[in-house]
Design a protein around this motif. Sequence first.
Motif, PDB file in Angstrom:
ATOM      1  N   MET A 180       0.858  -1.173   0.000  1.00  0.00           N
ATOM      2  CA  MET A 180       0.000   0.000   0.000  1.00  0.00           C
ATOM      3  C   MET A 180       0.907   1.240   0.000  1.00  0.00           C
ATOM      4  O   MET A 180       1.933   1.256   0.672  1.00  0.00           O
ATOM      5  N   PRO A 181       0.513   2.284  -0.705  1.00  0.00           N
ATOM      6  CA  PRO A 181       1.322   3.515  -0.729  1.00  0.00           C
ATOM      7  C   PRO A 181       1.454   4.150   0.656  1.00  0.00           C
ATOM      8  O   PRO A 181       0.569   4.013   1.509  1.00  0.00           O
ATOM      9  N   ARG A 182       2.572   4.842   0.844  1.00  0.00           N
ATOM     10  CA  ARG A 182       2.812   5.562   2.101  1.00  0.00           C
ATOM     11  C   ARG A 182       2.762   7.062   1.834  1.00  0.00           C
ATOM     12  O   ARG A 182       3.112   7.521   0.739  1.00  0.00           O
ATOM     13  N   PHE A 183       2.371   7.808   2.869  1.00  0.00           N
ATOM     14  CA  PHE A 183       2.261   9.258   2.772  1.00  0.00           C
ATOM     15  C   PHE A 183       2.802   9.908   4.041  1.00  0.00           C
ATOM     16  O   PHE A 183       2.672   9.363   5.130  1.00  0.00           O
ATOM     17  N   MET A 184       3.402  11.077   3.864  1.00  0.00           N
ATOM     18  CA  MET A 184       3.819  11.920   4.987  1.00  0.00           C
ATOM     19  C   MET A 184       2.974  13.175   4.907  1.00  0.00           C
ATOM     20  O   MET A 184       2.973  13.865   3.878  1.00  0.00           O
ATOM     21  N   ASP A 185       2.222  13.434   5.955  1.00  0.00           N
ATOM     22  CA  ASP A 185       1.464  14.686   5.957  1.00  0.00           C
ATOM     23  C   ASP A 185       2.014  15.614   7.022  1.00  0.00           C
ATOM     24  O   ASP A 185       2.649  15.183   7.980  1.00  0.00           O
ATOM     25  N   ILE A 186       1.787  16.898   6.793  1.00  0.00           N
ATOM     26  CA  ILE A 186       2.338  17.939   7.659  1.00  0.00           C
ATOM     27  C   ILE A 186       1.213  18.866   8.097  1.00  0.00           C
ATOM     28  O   ILE A 186       0.387  19.281   7.284  1.00  0.00           O
ATOM     29  N   HIS A 187       1.221  19.164   9.374  1.00  0.00           N
ATOM     30  CA  HIS A 187       0.283  20.128   9.959  1.00  0.00           C
ATOM     31  C   HIS A 187       1.113  21.309  10.449  1.00  0.00           C
ATOM     32  O   HIS A 187       2.057  21.124  11.215  1.00  0.00           O
ATOM     33  N   HIS A 188       0.774  22.504  10.001  1.00  0.00           N
ATOM     34  CA  HIS A 188       1.474  23.714  10.428  1.00  0.00           C
ATOM     35  C   HIS A 188       0.687  24.401  11.545  1.00  0.00           C
ATOM     36  O   HIS A 188      -0.510  24.162  11.723  1.00  0.00           O
ATOM     37  N   GLY A 189       1.353  25.275  12.275  1.00  0.00           N
ATOM     38  CA  GLY A 189       0.658  26.125  13.242  1.00  0.00           C
ATOM     39  C   GLY A 189       0.266  25.453  14.535  1.00  0.00           C
ATOM     40  O   GLY A 189      -0.670  25.883  15.203  1.00  0.00           O
ATOM     41  N   SER A 224       1.807   7.527   7.179  1.00  0.00           N
ATOM     42  CA  SER A 224       0.685   6.599   7.076  1.00  0.00           C
ATOM     43  C   SER A 224       0.810   5.718   5.843  1.00  0.00           C
ATOM     44  O   SER A 224       1.546   6.033   4.904  1.00  0.00           O
ATOM     45  N   GLN A 225       0.063   4.630   5.872  1.00  0.00           N
ATOM     46  CA  GLN A 225      -0.199   3.814   4.694  1.00  0.00           C
ATOM     47  C   GLN A 225      -1.649   4.066   4.338  1.00  0.00           C
ATOM     48  O   GLN A 225      -2.518   4.050   5.225  1.00  0.00           O
ATOM     49  N   ALA A 226      -1.899   4.308   3.051  1.00  0.00           N
ATOM     50  CA  ALA A 226      -3.256   4.647   2.651  1.00  0.00           C
ATOM     51  C   ALA A 226      -3.450   4.387   1.161  1.00  0.00           C
ATOM     52  O   ALA A 226      -2.489   4.407   0.396  1.00  0.00           O
ATOM     53  N   PRO A 227      -4.696   4.187   0.749  1.00  0.00           N
ATOM     54  CA  PRO A 227      -4.946   4.002  -0.673  1.00  0.00           C
ATOM     55  C   PRO A 227      -4.713   5.277  -1.489  1.00  0.00           C
ATOM     56  O   PRO A 227      -4.439   5.196  -2.686  1.00  0.00           O
ATOM     57  N   SER A 228      -4.804   6.440  -0.831  1.00  0.00           N
ATOM     58  CA  SER A 228      -4.614   7.706  -1.550  1.00  0.00           C
ATOM     59  C   SER A 228      -4.395   8.840  -0.552  1.00  0.00           C
ATOM     60  O   SER A 228      -4.736   8.721   0.631  1.00  0.00           O
ATOM     61  N   ALA A 229      -3.868   9.946  -1.066  1.00  0.00           N
ATOM     62  CA  ALA A 229      -3.721  11.150  -0.246  1.00  0.00           C
ATOM     63  C   ALA A 229      -5.088  11.665   0.182  1.00  0.00           C
ATOM     64  O   ALA A 229      -5.247  12.180   1.295  1.00  0.00           O
ATOM     65  N   ASP A 230      -6.085  11.512  -0.682  1.00  0.00           N
ATOM     66  CA  ASP A 230      -7.436  11.964  -0.328  1.00  0.00           C
ATOM     67  C   ASP A 230      -7.987  11.202   0.865  1.00  0.00           C
ATOM     68  O   ASP A 230      -8.685  11.769   1.706  1.00  0.00           O
ATOM     69  N   ALA A 231      -7.672   9.912   0.965  1.00  0.00           N
ATOM     70  CA  ALA A 231      -8.132   9.128   2.115  1.00  0.00           C
ATOM     71  C   ALA A 231      -7.498   9.647   3.400  1.00  0.00           C
ATOM     72  O   ALA A 231      -8.170   9.787   4.428  1.00  0.00           O
ATOM     73  N   VAL A 232      -6.205   9.977   3.353  1.00  0.00           N
ATOM     74  CA  VAL A 232      -5.519  10.562   4.510  1.00  0.00           C
ATOM     75  C   VAL A 232      -6.186  11.880   4.890  1.00  0.00           C
ATOM     76  O   VAL A 232      -6.480  12.137   6.060  1.00  0.00           O
ATOM     77  N   ASP A 291      -9.466  15.390   8.362  1.00  0.00           N
ATOM     78  CA  ASP A 291     -10.570  16.356   8.390  1.00  0.00           C
ATOM     79  C   ASP A 291     -11.643  15.919   9.387  1.00  0.00           C
ATOM     80  O   ASP A 291     -12.099  16.718  10.208  1.00  0.00           O
ATOM     81  N   ARG A 292     -12.014  14.666   9.324  1.00  0.00           N
ATOM     82  CA  ARG A 292     -13.050  14.154  10.229  1.00  0.00           C
ATOM     83  C   ARG A 292     -12.593  14.161  11.678  1.00  0.00           C
ATOM     84  O   ARG A 292     -13.405  14.352  12.591  1.00  0.00           O
ATOM     85  N   ALA A 293     -11.293  13.942  11.901  1.00  0.00           N
ATOM     86  CA  ALA A 293     -10.757  13.922  13.268  1.00  0.00           C
ATOM     87  C   ALA A 293     -10.581  15.330  13.828  1.00  0.00           C
ATOM     88  O   ALA A 293     -10.295  15.489  15.012  1.00  0.00           O
ATOM     89  N   GLY A 294     -10.733  16.346  12.972  1.00  0.00           N
ATOM     90  CA  GLY A 294     -10.701  17.731  13.454  1.00  0.00           C
ATOM     91  C   GLY A 294      -9.355  18.413  13.384  1.00  0.00           C
ATOM     92  O   GLY A 294      -9.170  19.462  13.999  1.00  0.00           O
ATOM     93  N   HIS A 295      -8.411  17.859  12.612  1.00  0.00           N
ATOM     94  CA  HIS A 295      -7.110  18.512  12.466  1.00  0.00           C
ATOM     95  C   HIS A 295      -6.602  18.285  11.042  1.00  0.00           C
ATOM     96  O   HIS A 295      -5.801  17.395  10.781  1.00  0.00           O
ATOM     97  N   SER A 296      -7.118  19.096  10.147  1.00  0.00           N
ATOM     98  CA  SER A 296      -6.797  18.968   8.729  1.00  0.00           C
ATOM     99  C   SER A 296      -5.304  19.100   8.471  1.00  0.00           C
ATOM    100  O   SER A 296      -4.618  19.895   9.117  1.00  0.00           O
ATOM    101  N   ALA A 297      -4.820  18.312   7.512  1.00  0.00           N
ATOM    102  CA  ALA A 297      -3.419  18.378   7.102  1.00  0.00           C
ATOM    103  C   ALA A 297      -3.226  19.550   6.143  1.00  0.00           C
ATOM    104  O   ALA A 297      -4.069  19.802   5.286  1.00  0.00           O
TER     105      ALA A 297
END
Length: 82
Positions: free
Chosen positions: A1-10, A53-61, A66-72
């Motif tokens: 499965m593809p891996r992604f690194m997301d970043i939260h600023h601020g 993360s491992q995810a099917p897509s960046a959109d899934a991440v 978004d649903r957890a309340g802390h958008s990337a």
Amino acid sequence: MPRFMDIHHGRKAITAEQLREAHQADLAIESDEGVHFEHLWADPDSGEVFCLSQAPSADAVRRVHDRAGHSADEIHPVPLSA
């Protein structure tokens, strides 16, 4: 499965407890999108939070965060690692 690194600023002055709470919020719903968050890092001085993360897509991440309340702010594919 593809891996992604997301970043939260601020997120200056984020505490270890706040980081754990955010991670738990992601873990509670990650399976809805077929995502698995592997690890988090935070720098309270710069306000940067990084999630691997491992995810099917960046959109899934994005949807989980978004649903957890802390958008990337950024999501990057990680096609190679060592």
